[in-house]
Design a protein around this motif. Structure first.
Motif, PDB file in Angstrom:
ATOM      1  N   GLU A   1       7.398  -1.361  10.171  1.00 33.74           N
ATOM      2  CA  GLU A   1       6.617  -1.059   8.967  1.00 33.74           C
ATOM      3  C   GLU A   1       6.139   0.387   8.950  1.00 33.74           C
ATOM      4  OE1 GLU A   1       6.324  -2.855   6.252  1.00 33.74           O
ATOM      5  OE2 GLU A   1       7.649  -4.304   7.239  1.00 33.74           O
ATOM      6  N   LEU A   2       5.782   0.926  10.102  1.00 36.75           N
ATOM      7  CA  LEU A   2       5.396   2.338  10.166  1.00 36.75           C
ATOM      8  C   LEU A   2       6.552   3.220   9.712  1.00 36.75           C
ATOM      9  CD1 LEU A   2       3.525   2.394  13.602  1.00 36.75           C
ATOM     10  CD2 LEU A   2       2.475   2.665  11.347  1.00 36.75           C
ATOM     11  N   SER A   3       7.738   2.918  10.198  1.00 31.79           N
ATOM     12  CA  SER A   3       8.908   3.709   9.845  1.00 31.79           C
ATOM     13  C   SER A   3       9.190   3.639   8.346  1.00 31.79           C
ATOM     14  CB  SER A   3      10.117   3.227  10.646  1.00 31.79           C
ATOM     15  OG  SER A   3      11.253   3.996  10.343  1.00 31.79           O
ATOM     16  N   LYS A   4       9.124   2.450   7.787  1.00 32.55           N
ATOM     17  CA  LYS A   4       9.417   2.272   6.354  1.00 32.55           C
ATOM     18  C   LYS A   4       8.377   2.954   5.466  1.00 32.55           C
ATOM     19  CE  LYS A   4      11.707  -2.251   6.781  1.00 32.55           C
ATOM     20  NZ  LYS A   4      11.542  -3.715   6.508  1.00 32.55           N
ATOM     21  N   SER A   5       7.143   2.973   5.909  1.00 28.27           N
ATOM     22  CA  SER A   5       6.049   3.455   5.050  1.00 28.27           C
ATOM     23  C   SER A   5       6.086   4.956   4.810  1.00 28.27           C
ATOM     24  CB  SER A   5       4.701   3.102   5.676  1.00 28.27           C
ATOM     25  OG  SER A   5       4.427   3.920   6.814  1.00 28.27           O
ATOM     26  N   GLY A   6       6.627   5.716   5.753  1.00 25.16           N
ATOM     27  CA  GLY A   6       6.625   7.163   5.646  1.00 25.16           C
ATOM     28  C   GLY A   6       5.454   7.834   6.318  1.00 25.16           C
ATOM     29  N   ILE A   7       4.514   7.080   6.854  1.00 20.03           N
ATOM     30  CA  ILE A   7       3.339   7.653   7.490  1.00 20.03           C
ATOM     31  C   ILE A   7       3.706   8.293   8.827  1.00 20.03           C
ATOM     32  CG2 ILE A   7       2.562   5.685   8.899  1.00 20.03           C
ATOM     33  CD1 ILE A   7      -0.279   6.196   7.667  1.00 20.03           C
ATOM     34  N   ARG A   8       2.900   9.249   9.276  1.00 18.10           N
ATOM     35  CA  ARG A   8       3.053   9.822  10.615  1.00 18.10           C
ATOM     36  C   ARG A   8       2.177   8.992  11.546  1.00 18.10           C
ATOM     37  NH1 ARG A   8       5.217  14.431  11.266  1.00 18.10           N
ATOM     38  NH2 ARG A   8       4.679  15.142   9.160  1.00 18.10           N
ATOM     39  N   ALA A   9       2.710   8.575  12.688  1.00 25.41           N
ATOM     40  CA  ALA A   9       1.954   7.601  13.483  1.00 25.41           C
ATOM     41  C   ALA A   9       2.253   7.682  14.971  1.00 25.41           C
ATOM     42  CB  ALA A   9       2.246   6.184  12.990  1.00 25.41           C
ATOM     43  N   PHE A  10       1.215   7.370  15.741  1.00 26.95           N
ATOM     44  CA  PHE A  10       1.322   7.011  17.149  1.00 26.95           C
ATOM     45  C   PHE A  10       0.930   5.542  17.230  1.00 26.95           C
ATOM     46  CE2 PHE A  10       0.899  11.500  17.267  1.00 26.95           C
ATOM     47  CZ  PHE A  10       1.371  11.967  18.488  1.00 26.95           C
ATOM     48  N   ALA A  11       1.692   4.754  17.949  1.00 25.42           N
ATOM     49  CA  ALA A  11       1.379   3.324  18.039  1.00 25.42           C
ATOM     50  C   ALA A  11       1.977   2.753  19.312  1.00 25.42           C
ATOM     51  CB  ALA A  11       1.923   2.567  16.821  1.00 25.42           C
ATOM     52  N   GLY A  12       1.443   1.626  19.734  1.00 28.12           N
ATOM     53  CA  GLY A  12       1.980   0.969  20.915  1.00 28.12           C
ATOM     54  C   GLY A  12       1.494  -0.456  21.034  1.00 28.12           C
TER      55      GLY A  12
END
Length: 446
Positions: A139-150
């Motif tokens: 979902e992060l990838s699809k949304s276009g947002i810049r993110a760090f996640a784990g």
């Protein structure tokens, strides 16, 4: 093919080293980067080959950055109110998160991302969940947002014993996820290693996780620390030291460590944070709502400790609004330190460039400067609930003390025009309907 955009605005708040304010200028974007900031002639505007955004009455600000969030919890908004932290976890959040399946987790992430991006947040540090973390990355990838996640890591859990996994499984799954998703989506998505907090992580898990980070350059170590007096007392009981002292003893602290909350610190712990160059994510709304306390942010900043902002999760806030966090970050300190403490400009910077510094991406985002990524928010400050005149004298205070996510009109991330005239990238009616359905099923699984 080169994609070009020209944003014509009334003011630009750059958040650069000089806090430059541009007036009646344009921001020229090519693909994902800012290539010029200047006044454009009518001929240049009329002959521009690309998208022209005529925001003559708008204010351009750097995309906001939130350094502590829980997308997996958005579905639980309004279901865990009026509880202190450990009860909130034991009786609500751990059972809810444990009941997630892929479908409920996906809609929770979509609801959170919709709210964040529409509200002007362009970069996040998200603490994921125990199971199905790949769904959040998708979902992060699809949304276009810049993110760090784990993946949220937990190998101990006395509060809710069924909600954890073995140390070996936690490390194995985390390593696999990091290999797959670190620097994903052309570098827009990076890994944030996320052991939840001392009370849910063994010493072995914490130290092995920090060691694992060495294989993933640019990753972040993200955890909770010293949020609640009950939590701190239990850490002392188990380990004989305070939270930060325990982390330091295991060599877990450095400039790639982001600690959420840090409400209850002693003098030695503040010195440790300063000496290790650790980062603090301040979550004022959550700290107030859970009754955790007020973090001594002015003292941390005076000691040169990097501080940024995060909304935490929807069930302990209950908004994911950077504007609420900025306003409260300023107001709650004024009765303690005086009306001129935590001024609007300083707090505004906590919401963008200081967040970028926390994540070591201030070379690419966090300010509006030539050569940086085009992570830009256009705000309409001409609404009836704003000052009658908004100019150089009150721009920062208008945003920090007056504005809300409703003042966000357009959002650009990585040069992509994701929010146009307040229109979401999601079908909001659809995701709300799906959210109701998935929450109903999730509650049956508890």
């Amino acid at each position: 093919m080169i994609s070009k955009k020209l944003l014509l605005v009334k003011f630009i708040l750059s958040s650069d080293n000089e806090n430059k304010i541009y007036k009646d200028c344009g921001i020229e974007i090519e693909n994902d980067k800012i290539v010029s900031i200047r006044r454009f002639t009518y001929d240049e505007i009329n002959s521009f080959k690309g998208e022209v955004v005529n925001g003559y009455n708008l204010v351009a600000v750097p995309g906001f950055i939130q350094t502590h969030l829980h997308l997996c919890q958005t579905l639980f908004r309004g279901l865990a109110d009026d509880l202190q932290l450990l009860d909130w976890l034991q009786y609500r959040i751990f059972p809810f998160e444990n009941a997630h399946d892929k479908n409920s987790l996906r809609i929770s992430a979509q609801l959170g991302l919709n709210e964040l991006i529409k509200g002007g947040t362009t970069t996040i540090l998200d603490m994921g969940t125990l199971k199905h973390q790949e769904v959040i990355f998708d979902e992060l990838s699809k949304s276009g947002i810049r993110a760090f996640a784990g993946k949220c890591m937990m190998d101990e859990n006395e509060l809710y014993p069924g909600f954890c996994q073995s140390t070996n499984d936690e490390l194995k799954i985390t390593n696999e996820l990091a290999k797959e998703f670190h620097n994903n989506s052309d570098g827009r998505i990076k890994y944030g290693f996320a052991p939840r907090f001392v009370l849910s992580c063994s010493t072995e898990l914490l130290t092995a996780t920090k060691e694992m980070m060495k294989d993933f350059e640019g990753s972040i170590f993200h955890t909770h620390a010293s949020e609640n007096t009950g939590e701190c007392a239990e850490v002392r009981s188990r380990h004989g030291v305070e939270n930060i002292e325990y982390f330091d003893r295991m060599d877990l602290l450095n400039d790639h460590t982001v600690l959420a909350h840090c409400v209850h610190l002693n003098d030695d712990e503040i010195d440790i944070l300063k000496n290790t160059n650790s980062r603090v994510s301040h979550c004022p709304s959550s700290n107030l709502k859970l009754g955790s306390g007020i973090a001594d942010i002015p003292r941390l900043m005076k000691n040169g400790i990097n501080v940024s902002l995060g909304a935490d999760g929807a069930p302990c806030n209950n908004e994911l609004s950077i504007f609420q966090e900025m306003r409260l970050a300023s107001l709650i300190q004024k009765p303690i330190y005086g009306a001129n403490s935590m001024d609007a400009l300083s707090v505004f910077r906590l919401g963008n460039i200081e967040g970028a510094k926390a994540l070591h991406i201030d070379n690419i985002t966090g300010s509006i400067e030539v050569g940086k990524k085009a992570d830009i928010v256009l705000m309409d400050l001409s609404t009836s609930d704003m000052p009658v005149i908004v100019d150089d004298n009150n721009l920062y205070s208008s945003i920090v003390y007056n504005a809300s996510k409703n003042n966000v009109k357009d959002v650009f991330i990585n040069g992509e025009h994701l929010i146009k005239n307040r229109t979401s990238i999601y079908d909001e009616e659809k995701i709300m309907c799906q959210g109701k359905e998935e929450l109903t099923e999730l509650l049956k699984r508890i």
